[in-house]
Design a protein around this motif. Structure first.
Motif, PDB file in Angstrom:
ATOM      1  N   ALA A  20       0.829  -1.208   0.000  1.00  0.00           N
ATOM      2  CA  ALA A  20       0.000   0.000   0.000  1.00  0.00           C
ATOM      3  C   ALA A  20       0.862   1.256   0.000  1.00  0.00           C
ATOM      4  O   ALA A  20       0.586   2.213  -0.726  1.00  0.00           O
ATOM      5  CB  ALA A  20      -0.941  -0.007   1.209  1.00  0.00           C
ATOM      6  N   THR A  21       1.930   1.254   0.787  1.00  0.00           N
ATOM      7  CA  THR A  21       2.851   2.389   0.825  1.00  0.00           C
ATOM      8  C   THR A  21       3.436   2.638  -0.558  1.00  0.00           C
ATOM      9  O   THR A  21       3.467   3.777  -1.045  1.00  0.00           O
ATOM     10  CB  THR A  21       3.982   2.145   1.844  1.00  0.00           C
ATOM     11  N   ALA A  22       3.883   1.583  -1.208  1.00  0.00           N
ATOM     12  CA  ALA A  22       4.470   1.719  -2.547  1.00  0.00           C
ATOM     13  C   ALA A  22       3.433   2.195  -3.553  1.00  0.00           C
ATOM     14  O   ALA A  22       3.720   3.047  -4.392  1.00  0.00           O
ATOM     15  CB  ALA A  22       5.090   0.400  -2.989  1.00  0.00           C
ATOM     16  N   SER A  23       2.228   1.672  -3.477  1.00  0.00           N
ATOM     17  CA  SER A  23       1.195   2.051  -4.443  1.00  0.00           C
ATOM     18  C   SER A  23       0.768   3.505  -4.283  1.00  0.00           C
ATOM     19  O   SER A  23       0.258   4.101  -5.220  1.00  0.00           O
ATOM     20  CB  SER A  23      -0.017   1.125  -4.329  1.00  0.00           C
ATOM     21  N   GLU A  24       1.009   4.068  -3.105  1.00  0.00           N
ATOM     22  CA  GLU A  24       0.680   5.474  -2.855  1.00  0.00           C
ATOM     23  C   GLU A  24       1.840   6.398  -3.201  1.00  0.00           C
ATOM     24  O   GLU A  24       1.813   7.590  -2.897  1.00  0.00           O
ATOM     25  CB  GLU A  24       0.278   5.657  -1.389  1.00  0.00           C
ATOM     26  N   GLY A  25       2.893   5.851  -3.813  1.00  0.00           N
ATOM     27  CA  GLY A  25       4.010   6.672  -4.244  1.00  0.00           C
ATOM     28  C   GLY A  25       5.239   6.579  -3.368  1.00  0.00           C
ATOM     29  O   GLY A  25       6.250   7.211  -3.652  1.00  0.00           O
ATOM     30  N   GLY A  26       5.183   5.800  -2.307  1.00  0.00           N
ATOM     31  CA  GLY A  26       6.338   5.625  -1.431  1.00  0.00           C
ATOM     32  C   GLY A  26       7.303   4.595  -1.989  1.00  0.00           C
ATOM     33  O   GLY A  26       7.047   3.951  -3.010  1.00  0.00           O
ATOM     34  N   GLU A  27       8.407   4.457  -1.328  1.00  0.00           N
ATOM     35  CA  GLU A  27       9.415   3.479  -1.705  1.00  0.00           C
ATOM     36  C   GLU A  27       9.754   2.660  -0.471  1.00  0.00           C
ATOM     37  O   GLU A  27       9.908   3.199   0.616  1.00  0.00           O
ATOM     38  CB  GLU A  27      10.667   4.189  -2.216  1.00  0.00           C
ATOM     39  N   ARG A  39      13.164  -3.932  -3.637  1.00  0.00           N
ATOM     40  CA  ARG A  39      12.676  -2.554  -3.579  1.00  0.00           C
ATOM     41  C   ARG A  39      11.255  -2.536  -4.106  1.00  0.00           C
ATOM     42  O   ARG A  39      10.989  -3.044  -5.200  1.00  0.00           O
ATOM     43  CB  ARG A  39      13.567  -1.676  -4.434  1.00  0.00           C
ATOM     44  N   LEU A  40      10.339  -1.984  -3.342  1.00  0.00           N
ATOM     45  CA  LEU A  40       8.954  -1.834  -3.777  1.00  0.00           C
ATOM     46  C   LEU A  40       8.730  -0.384  -4.161  1.00  0.00           C
ATOM     47  O   LEU A  40       9.040   0.528  -3.381  1.00  0.00           O
ATOM     48  CB  LEU A  40       7.982  -2.207  -2.658  1.00  0.00           C
ATOM     49  N   ASP A  45       5.359   4.546 -11.346  1.00  0.00           N
ATOM     50  CA  ASP A  45       6.615   5.309 -11.312  1.00  0.00           C
ATOM     51  C   ASP A  45       7.351   5.095 -12.630  1.00  0.00           C
ATOM     52  O   ASP A  45       8.125   4.158 -12.792  1.00  0.00           O
ATOM     53  CB  ASP A  45       7.466   4.862 -10.128  1.00  0.00           C
ATOM     54  N   THR A  46       7.109   5.972 -13.591  1.00  0.00           N
ATOM     55  CA  THR A  46       7.662   5.786 -14.939  1.00  0.00           C
ATOM     56  C   THR A  46       9.179   5.864 -14.962  1.00  0.00           C
ATOM     57  O   THR A  46       9.813   5.201 -15.777  1.00  0.00           O
ATOM     58  CB  THR A  46       7.071   6.810 -15.914  1.00  0.00           C
ATOM     59  N   ALA A  47       9.786   6.637 -14.079  1.00  0.00           N
ATOM     60  CA  ALA A  47      11.251   6.740 -14.061  1.00  0.00           C
ATOM     61  C   ALA A  47      11.885   5.389 -13.746  1.00  0.00           C
ATOM     62  O   ALA A  47      12.899   5.020 -14.330  1.00  0.00           O
ATOM     63  CB  ALA A  47      11.697   7.788 -13.048  1.00  0.00           C
ATOM     64  N   VAL A  48      11.275   4.648 -12.838  1.00  0.00           N
ATOM     65  CA  VAL A  48      11.797   3.327 -12.469  1.00  0.00           C
ATOM     66  C   VAL A  48      11.699   2.377 -13.651  1.00  0.00           C
ATOM     67  O   VAL A  48      12.640   1.663 -13.972  1.00  0.00           O
ATOM     68  CB  VAL A  48      11.038   2.749 -11.251  1.00  0.00           C
ATOM     69  N   TYR A  49      10.563   2.385 -14.321  1.00  0.00           N
ATOM     70  CA  TYR A  49      10.375   1.465 -15.433  1.00  0.00           C
ATOM     71  C   TYR A  49      11.212   1.839 -16.654  1.00  0.00           C
ATOM     72  O   TYR A  49      11.569   0.981 -17.444  1.00  0.00           O
ATOM     73  CB  TYR A  49       8.894   1.325 -15.779  1.00  0.00           C
ATOM     74  N   ARG A  50      11.533   3.113 -16.807  1.00  0.00           N
ATOM     75  CA  ARG A  50      12.434   3.510 -17.888  1.00  0.00           C
ATOM     76  C   ARG A  50      13.857   3.064 -17.590  1.00  0.00           C
ATOM     77  O   ARG A  50      14.595   2.661 -18.479  1.00  0.00           O
ATOM     78  CB  ARG A  50      12.399   5.025 -18.091  1.00  0.00           C
TER      79      ARG A  50
END
Length: 77
Positions: A20-27, A39-40, A45-50
């Motif tokens: 839930a933390t990760a899905s809300e934009g946390g790491e 790492r979740l 998070d498009t930067a991570v997938y790029r």
């Protein structure tokens, strides 16, 4: 949102909250003996997938024969 670090044992008990933390934009960094294991991050998070795009091998397919070798599939319609 800041990065949250948890050890592996904590992660086992708190997985739903960590997702839930990760899905809300946390790491979330999951560690064992002080060493990062996983790492979740948010799936949006498009930067991570790029920087590290998923490969075809990370996803199952219907053509993956091993999955069908398990018992009990003969009753699935």
């Amino acid at each position: 949102m800041s990065t949250q670090r948890v050890n592996l044992e904590e992660a086992k008990d708190q997985l739903a909250d960590l997702v839930a933390t990760a899905s809300e934009g946390g790491e979330v960094i999951i560690e064992k003996n002080g060493r990062a294991l996983a790492r979740l991050v948010s799936a949006t998070d498009t930067a991570v997938y790029r920087s590290h795009p998923p490969t075809a091998l990370e996803f199952a397919t219907d053509e993956e024969g091993l999955a069908w070798d398990a018992g009990g599939w003969e009753n699935v319609a």
